[in-house]
Design an enzyme around this catalytic site. Structure first.
Site, PDB file in Angstrom:
ATOM      1  N   ASP A  80       0.888  -1.112  -0.012  1.00 41.03           N
ATOM      2  CA  ASP A  80       0.005   0.037   0.090  1.00 41.03           C
ATOM      3  C   ASP A  80       0.904   1.257  -0.050  1.00 41.03           C
ATOM      4  O   ASP A  80       0.280   2.207  -0.501  1.00 41.03           O
ATOM      5  CB  ASP A  80      -1.173   0.018   1.307  1.00 41.03           C
ATOM      6  N   ASP A  83       5.817   0.379   3.168  1.00 48.18           N
ATOM      7  CA  ASP A  83       5.992  -0.625   3.879  1.00 48.18           C
ATOM      8  C   ASP A  83       5.779  -2.117   3.206  1.00 48.18           C
ATOM      9  O   ASP A  83       5.565  -1.963   2.027  1.00 48.18           O
ATOM     10  CB  ASP A  83       5.207  -0.813   5.488  1.00 48.18           C
ATOM     11  N   TYR A 232      -5.528   1.193   8.911  1.00 44.08           N
ATOM     12  CA  TYR A 232      -6.667   1.780   7.947  1.00 44.08           C
ATOM     13  C   TYR A 232      -8.059   1.508   8.820  1.00 44.08           C
ATOM     14  O   TYR A 232      -8.713   0.638   8.014  1.00 44.08           O
ATOM     15  CB  TYR A 232      -6.475   1.214   6.556  1.00 44.08           C
ATOM     16  N   GLU A 470       5.919   9.733   2.800  1.00 41.58           N
ATOM     17  CA  GLU A 470       5.526   8.377   2.273  1.00 41.58           C
ATOM     18  C   GLU A 470       4.384   8.181   1.293  1.00 41.58           C
ATOM     19  O   GLU A 470       3.500   8.480   1.512  1.00 41.58           O
ATOM     20  CB  GLU A 470       5.279   7.446   3.720  1.00 41.58           C
TER      21      GLU A 470
END
Length: 487
Positions: A80, A83, A232, A470
């Site tokens: 996603d 990571d 999330y 990120e």
């Protein structure tokens, strides 16, 4: 022009920008190409051997045993962000937005020879989501554990963290996740309708099953998978049900989905943002299209949906009853966490709605005055140009685009030497010591990744800057469509 000439041109342009505040000419086509390259850098699983299908050469195969703990093949899909987790909720939203980009901007993508690439990007996601949905009321939601994953700094090819597979089912529901995945399948079925009818039909079958699952077994997915709430967490599922119904109606034209939209208890009202967690604006835009095209009446609940969609756009273009904040340099400002994701969805919905209005020779009636489709397009262009370098720092926030972009983004794969250059395994903690804490620039350029400036138009080019530095897949899904429009 040879490489030396290109470099000289970039340097010269940047010098002009710094000395005189002149922005370098924006190459939307190049940015579009890179926005799709980014998805290849995020791939999990067995990568294609064909260089045309895997253009990011510093990546290697990874996570080839995903799903083995549950006795199922769950290899593939996308990481996603920076990571090594595979998370179904944001992944499905990414695929929905990427598909919507293709649906609305298909002709532009084809003209720029990017249609095949966007379909490959969508299919890499939907192929995985099909695997993750082995039964009508079973959907695998997550691969990996946030705590252990975030405790390590390893390139995907070296992962040594647990790859636990988590699922929802009829006893452990997740209406938000199931409905968002239904939306992704429905939107993708439209994207593939002209090029692969059989695949399109398959996607639509999964979409219908998951929508029924979401409706028949209500619940938040993080209640069934607590670890999902650490990364999330969903704030509700009524928006996903509305969003999925709107997409299924567009894909099938079946009345039952339109009835769901009309009978929905919660239409969302006027929203302040559109994101992986809040889909109301997207659903309202799809419904407003039906009103504009005369497929539903311009009154009652249908008019309310349209009004709420338009008020959101009015607020973005600074003509609404309320106005979305802007940075001093003019970028829309929604949140101090990955703000660019909200800019991406806001600009996409605005450009899409401008096209809907243009086809009907209509304009937007905002509190501060009318806005024509050309006004909407001009505002979106200002936001895109900001992202690509026309900002107070003269910095491109798209990695690999232009001559001045962040060099130390928060991304494991980009920050560690390619396994193809050095196959020595990078250990969990060794990755922090040897790569995360290094002051040097990232050894790999994650072309097309998009990161965020802060609310003062600044940016700290530091690997620890995960709040702004990120990149995520859901930043790019809608931006593909926006860039295609201008390319």
């Amino acid at each position: 022009m040879d490489r030396t000439g290109r470099v000289f041109g970039l340097v010269g342009c940047l010098l002009l920008a710094m000395l005189h505040g002149i922005a370098c000419q924006v190459d939307y086509h190049a940015a579009l190409t890179k926005s799709l390259l980014y998805f290849e850098g995020q791939r999990s699983g067995k990568l294609p051997d064909n260089n045309k299908l895997q253009r990011v050469q510093w990546r290697g195969d990874s996570a080839l045993k995903d799903g083995s703990d549950a006795g199922i093949d769950l290899v593939g899909g996308y990481y996603d962000a920076g990571d090594n987790l595979k998370l179904g909720f944001p992944m499905a939203f990414t695929i929905t937005m990427l598909s919507w980009s293709q649906i609305e901007m298909g002709s532009q993508l084809k003209a720029k020879q990017e249609l095949t690439n966007v379909l490959h990007a969508i299919k890499w996601g939907t192929d995985y989501l099909i695997k993750a949905h082995p039964k009508p009321e079973v959907l695998y939601a997550q691969i990996g554990e946030p705590d252990s994953d975030h405790g390590c700094w390893q390139r995907p090819e070296d992962m040594a963290t647990p790859r636990t597979a988590f699922k929802i089912d009829d006893q452990h529901p997740g209406s938000d996740l199931a409905a968002e995945t239904a939306a992704a399948f429905a939107a993708a079925s439209i994207a593939f309708k002209n090029s692969d009818h059989q695949y399109s039909f398959k996607l639509l079958t999964h979409a219908k099953q998951l929508f029924d699952f979401a409706c028949n077994h209500p619940g938040l997915y993080q209640d069934s998978i607590p670890s999902a709430g650490k990364v999330y967490a969903s704030s509700g599922y009524h928006d996903e049900l509305l969003w999925a119904a709107a997409w299924l109606h567009r894909a099938t034209n079946e009345k039952r989905y339109l009835d769901h939209v009309e009978q929905a208890e919660d239409g969302g009202g006027t929203r302040s943002k559109f994101s992986w967690d809040d889909k109301y604006v997207g659903a309202q835009i799809l419904i407003a299209r039906l009103v504009l095209e005369g497929k539903v009446e311009n009154g009652g609940k249908w008019a309310e949906y349209k009004s709420h969609a338009e008020e959101f756009i009015c607020s973005c273009i600074q003509k609404g009853n309320t106005k979305v904040r802007q940075t001093p340099g003019g970028l829309l400002w929604f949140s101090p966490w990955d703000n660019i994701q909200y800019v991406a969805t806001a600009t996409f919905t605005t450009i899409v709605y401008s096209n809907y209005l243009a086809t009907k020779y209509a304009s937007l009636n905002c509190a501060a005055g009318n806005a024509n489709p050309s006004d909407l397009i001009a505002f979106v262009k200002s936001q895109v140009d900001y992202i690509l370098g026309s900002n107070p720092k003269n910095m491109s926030y798209m990695i690999g685009y232009g001559g001045n972009y962040p060099q130390r983004i928060h991304h494991r794969g980009a920050s560690i030497i390619s396994i193809k250059k050095d196959s020595t395994p990078v250990t969990c903690k060794g990755g922090y010591a040897d790569w995360f804490n290094r002051k040097a620039v990232n050894p790999n350029v994650l072309d097309g990744a998009v990161v965020s400036p802060n609310e003062s138009d600044g940016f700290s080019d530091d690997r620890s800057n995960f709040q702004f530095g990120e990149p995520t897949t859901y930043n790019n899904g809608p931006l593909v469509g926006v860039l295609a429009h201008f390319a």
